[in-house]
Scaffold this motif. Sequence first.
Motif, PDB file in Angstrom:
ATOM      1  N   SER A  17       0.847  -1.214   0.000  1.00 36.68           N
ATOM      2  CA  SER A  17       0.000   0.000   0.000  1.00 36.68           C
ATOM      3  C   SER A  17       0.870   1.248   0.000  1.00 36.68           C
ATOM      4  O   SER A  17       0.556   2.237  -0.681  1.00 36.68           O
ATOM      5  N   LEU A  18       1.960   1.207   0.774  1.00 42.00           N
ATOM      6  CA  LEU A  18       2.850   2.372   0.810  1.00 42.00           C
ATOM      7  C   LEU A  18       3.477   2.622  -0.564  1.00 42.00           C
ATOM      8  O   LEU A  18       3.610   3.763  -1.004  1.00 42.00           O
ATOM      9  N   LEU A  19       3.841   1.542  -1.232  1.00 41.79           N
ATOM     10  CA  LEU A  19       4.429   1.688  -2.573  1.00 41.79           C
ATOM     11  C   LEU A  19       3.383   2.190  -3.570  1.00 41.79           C
ATOM     12  O   LEU A  19       3.687   3.005  -4.445  1.00 41.79           O
TER      13      LEU A  19
ATOM     14  N   LYS B 139       3.034   5.764  -3.748  1.00 42.41           N
ATOM     15  CA  LYS B 139       4.148   6.420  -4.457  1.00 42.41           C
ATOM     16  C   LYS B 139       4.073   6.170  -5.967  1.00 42.41           C
ATOM     17  O   LYS B 139       5.022   6.449  -6.699  1.00 42.41           O
ATOM     18  N   GLY B 140       2.962   5.586  -6.418  1.00 43.84           N
ATOM     19  CA  GLY B 140       2.762   5.385  -7.861  1.00 43.84           C
ATOM     20  C   GLY B 140       3.271   4.063  -8.399  1.00 43.84           C
ATOM     21  O   GLY B 140       3.355   3.891  -9.616  1.00 43.84           O
ATOM     22  N   TRP B 141       3.613   3.141  -7.522  1.00 42.41           N
ATOM     23  CA  TRP B 141       4.068   1.832  -8.001  1.00 42.41           C
ATOM     24  C   TRP B 141       2.864   0.994  -8.430  1.00 42.41           C
ATOM     25  O   TRP B 141       1.800   1.079  -7.824  1.00 42.41           O
ATOM     26  N   GLU B 142       3.084   0.177  -9.474  1.00 43.35           N
ATOM     27  CA  GLU B 142       1.976  -0.613 -10.043  1.00 43.35           C
ATOM     28  C   GLU B 142       1.767  -1.892  -9.230  1.00 43.35           C
ATOM     29  O   GLU B 142       1.990  -3.000  -9.726  1.00 43.35           O
ATOM     30  N   THR B 143       1.329  -1.725  -7.992  1.00 47.55           N
ATOM     31  CA  THR B 143       1.271  -2.889  -7.086  1.00 47.55           C
ATOM     32  C   THR B 143       0.178  -3.892  -7.454  1.00 47.55           C
ATOM     33  O   THR B 143       0.174  -5.004  -6.953  1.00 47.55           O
ATOM     34  N   GLN B 144      -0.733  -3.475  -8.356  1.00 50.72           N
ATOM     35  CA  GLN B 144      -1.766  -4.433  -8.779  1.00 50.72           C
ATOM     36  C   GLN B 144      -1.156  -5.591  -9.566  1.00 50.72           C
ATOM     37  O   GLN B 144      -1.802  -6.625  -9.775  1.00 50.72           O
ATOM     38  N   LEU B 145       0.092  -5.450  -9.973  1.00 54.22           N
ATOM     39  CA  LEU B 145       0.765  -6.509 -10.731  1.00 54.22           C
ATOM     40  C   LEU B 145       1.275  -7.640  -9.838  1.00 54.22           C
ATOM     41  O   LEU B 145       1.683  -8.684 -10.323  1.00 54.22           O
ATOM     42  N   VAL B 146       1.248  -7.395  -8.525  1.00 55.97           N
ATOM     43  CA  VAL B 146       1.739  -8.425  -7.602  1.00 55.97           C
ATOM     44  C   VAL B 146       0.687  -9.510  -7.463  1.00 55.97           C
ATOM     45  O   VAL B 146      -0.480  -9.223  -7.202  1.00 55.97           O
ATOM     46  N   SER B 147       1.135 -10.754  -7.700  1.00 58.07           N
ATOM     47  CA  SER B 147       0.170 -11.849  -7.493  1.00 58.07           C
ATOM     48  C   SER B 147       0.735 -12.779  -6.426  1.00 58.07           C
ATOM     49  O   SER B 147       1.844 -13.281  -6.549  1.00 58.07           O
ATOM     50  N   GLY B 148      -0.025 -12.905  -5.355  1.00 55.54           N
ATOM     51  CA  GLY B 148       0.469 -13.670  -4.216  1.00 55.54           C
ATOM     52  C   GLY B 148       1.685 -12.953  -3.649  1.00 55.54           C
ATOM     53  O   GLY B 148       1.644 -11.771  -3.383  1.00 55.54           O
ATOM     54  N   GLY B 149       2.778 -13.670  -3.520  1.00 54.57           N
ATOM     55  CA  GLY B 149       3.998 -13.038  -3.019  1.00 54.57           C
ATOM     56  C   GLY B 149       4.985 -12.753  -4.135  1.00 54.57           C
ATOM     57  O   GLY B 149       6.118 -12.344  -3.884  1.00 54.57           O
TER      58      GLY B 149
ATOM     59  N   ARG C 227      12.532  -4.160  -3.397  1.00 58.80           N
ATOM     60  CA  ARG C 227      12.489  -5.612  -3.635  1.00 58.80           C
ATOM     61  C   ARG C 227      12.936  -6.370  -2.384  1.00 58.80           C
ATOM     62  O   ARG C 227      12.294  -7.337  -1.975  1.00 58.80           O
ATOM     63  N   LEU C 228      14.011  -5.876  -1.787  1.00 59.74           N
ATOM     64  CA  LEU C 228      14.538  -6.514  -0.575  1.00 59.74           C
ATOM     65  C   LEU C 228      13.499  -6.482   0.554  1.00 59.74           C
ATOM     66  O   LEU C 228      13.248  -7.490   1.226  1.00 59.74           O
ATOM     67  N   ILE C 229      12.890  -5.315   0.726  1.00 57.09           N
ATOM     68  CA  ILE C 229      11.899  -5.175   1.802  1.00 57.09           C
ATOM     69  C   ILE C 229      10.699  -6.089   1.543  1.00 57.09           C
ATOM     70  O   ILE C 229      10.242  -6.804   2.441  1.00 57.09           O
ATOM     71  N   LEU C 230      10.205  -6.086   0.293  1.00 56.88           N
ATOM     72  CA  LEU C 230       9.033  -6.917  -0.024  1.00 56.88           C
ATOM     73  C   LEU C 230       9.354  -8.406   0.173  1.00 56.88           C
ATOM     74  O   LEU C 230       8.538  -9.146   0.741  1.00 56.88           O
ATOM     75  N   SER C 231      10.554  -8.818  -0.255  1.00 61.35           N
ATOM     76  CA  SER C 231      10.921 -10.229  -0.080  1.00 61.35           C
ATOM     77  C   SER C 231      10.975 -10.578   1.409  1.00 61.35           C
ATOM     78  O   SER C 231      10.532 -11.639   1.824  1.00 61.35           O
TER      79      SER C 231
END
Lengths: 160, 324
Positions: B39-41, B44-54, B300-304
């Motif tokens: 949500s934070l990303l 900031k305009g990141w296309e987070t809808q592209l994330v599927s699962g993890g 990427r590091l934080i999300l992983s």
Amino acid sequence: MDKLGIAFAMLGMAIASFLPGWGSAKGVGMAGQSAAAAVTEDPDIFSKVLILQLLPGTQGIYGLLIAFMTMSQLGLFGVPAEVSLAKGLAYLAACLPIGIVGLFSAIHQAKVSIASINLLAKRPDQLSKGMVMPALVETYAILALLISLLSVINVGKIAI
Amino acid sequence: MPEDYIYAVTRIHIRERNLLNGADIDALSSAKSFSEALSLLAAKGWETQLVSGGDTEALINTEYEKTWALIAEAAGQVEELNIFRRTRDFHNLKAAIKLTYTGEPSHSRARYFLDYGLTPTERIIQAADNREFSLLPDYLAKAGKEAWEALVNTGNGQLCEIVIDRAALEDLDREGKASGNPLIRRYATFTVDTANIKAAARCHLLSRGCKFLEHVVAEGGSLNRKGLIDAALGDGYEIGKFLSGTPYEGAASTESSGAFERWRNDELIRMIRPQAKAYSGVEPLAAYILARENEIAMARLILSSKAVGLSESAVKERLGLTYV
């Protein structure tokens, strides 16, 4: 020798119109690229950045004013005046301040204008601060204009 | 020319508003969950809808592509930035060779490749599929052939990666030295040197022999290659002694690979930061590309770490300075 006098005076007039005009064209062009970029990102900012783009254009106008004044003093719009070699060189010298300062101040002012456009694009509420900084560079173009103007007007009164 | 790329630089500077700053990175790493970080990303305009699962690969790739799309739109083709695009070619070459070797079907391959390389991806895939590496430009052809042979002869994917990574570093070094741009020259030397230091330190920890070290430590950069290899073969303090008096002295005091990465990123950010105030030239564009790569790597590091439930402190060890 009289012919050389008018030739030098005309050279001064050409310098007064050419150098600041060149600087202004370059300066307005540079600031224009930056302004266009700012408008691409935020169209609402157009009127603010337009002022900043125009600021480096004033030197060209000052140069034109001095060139006209010189032409007028030389009688190019009516009866041509007698211009000795010394007087011709004096006209040339009178035109140099706005010629040289106009050229460099326009380019430097454009750089500050670009910096101000970047500032405005990031913080649109900072218009007044963004205007003051490039306007300060204008001071030196105005000082040069003043010297050139007073000199061109008074060269004719000197008995040389 | 000092007046080049004024339009592009202004656009880039405006977009810098959207880069993640120190506070954003702190907030991200302190997020209580993977979805909170997303949500934070998104804010900031990141296309987070592209994330599927993890799986964040699509998001990460899209963010990389957005950087290059902006550069291409604002500045067109900038020859001096090709040095960064060539790195993408080496990535694509590595992917093409591995996918050919494993027989991955063509329809599922696209996600492994990066756009905005200098050589068309299709040509790299074709060269790998047909084992015709001569189809590729010189800087890729030799590396491709060697990597393929290494993979086929040993079945060792790591060896294939080493061959291509080393070729990429040596190409970066050559291109950097040929570049008339001081920032790009400095970046290339720094990247080659730090990659060599990292490889030497890792080989030392794994007690690898001289032959292996000579294989992984690339030629070029500013460090004495033989000196670095000898230091890696020595006791635990030799690499530190070798680095003292060089610009990489700070690397010697790092005690883990995470700390080294953080030191490396901080040095890079310090190198490019002055470009945030430049009004023209290629340098601010190069700095933006590197700043984006840095923030994407951090995100990427934080999300992983959030996806696998790693502790906040373990992640923070690796997070360093940001460009803005």
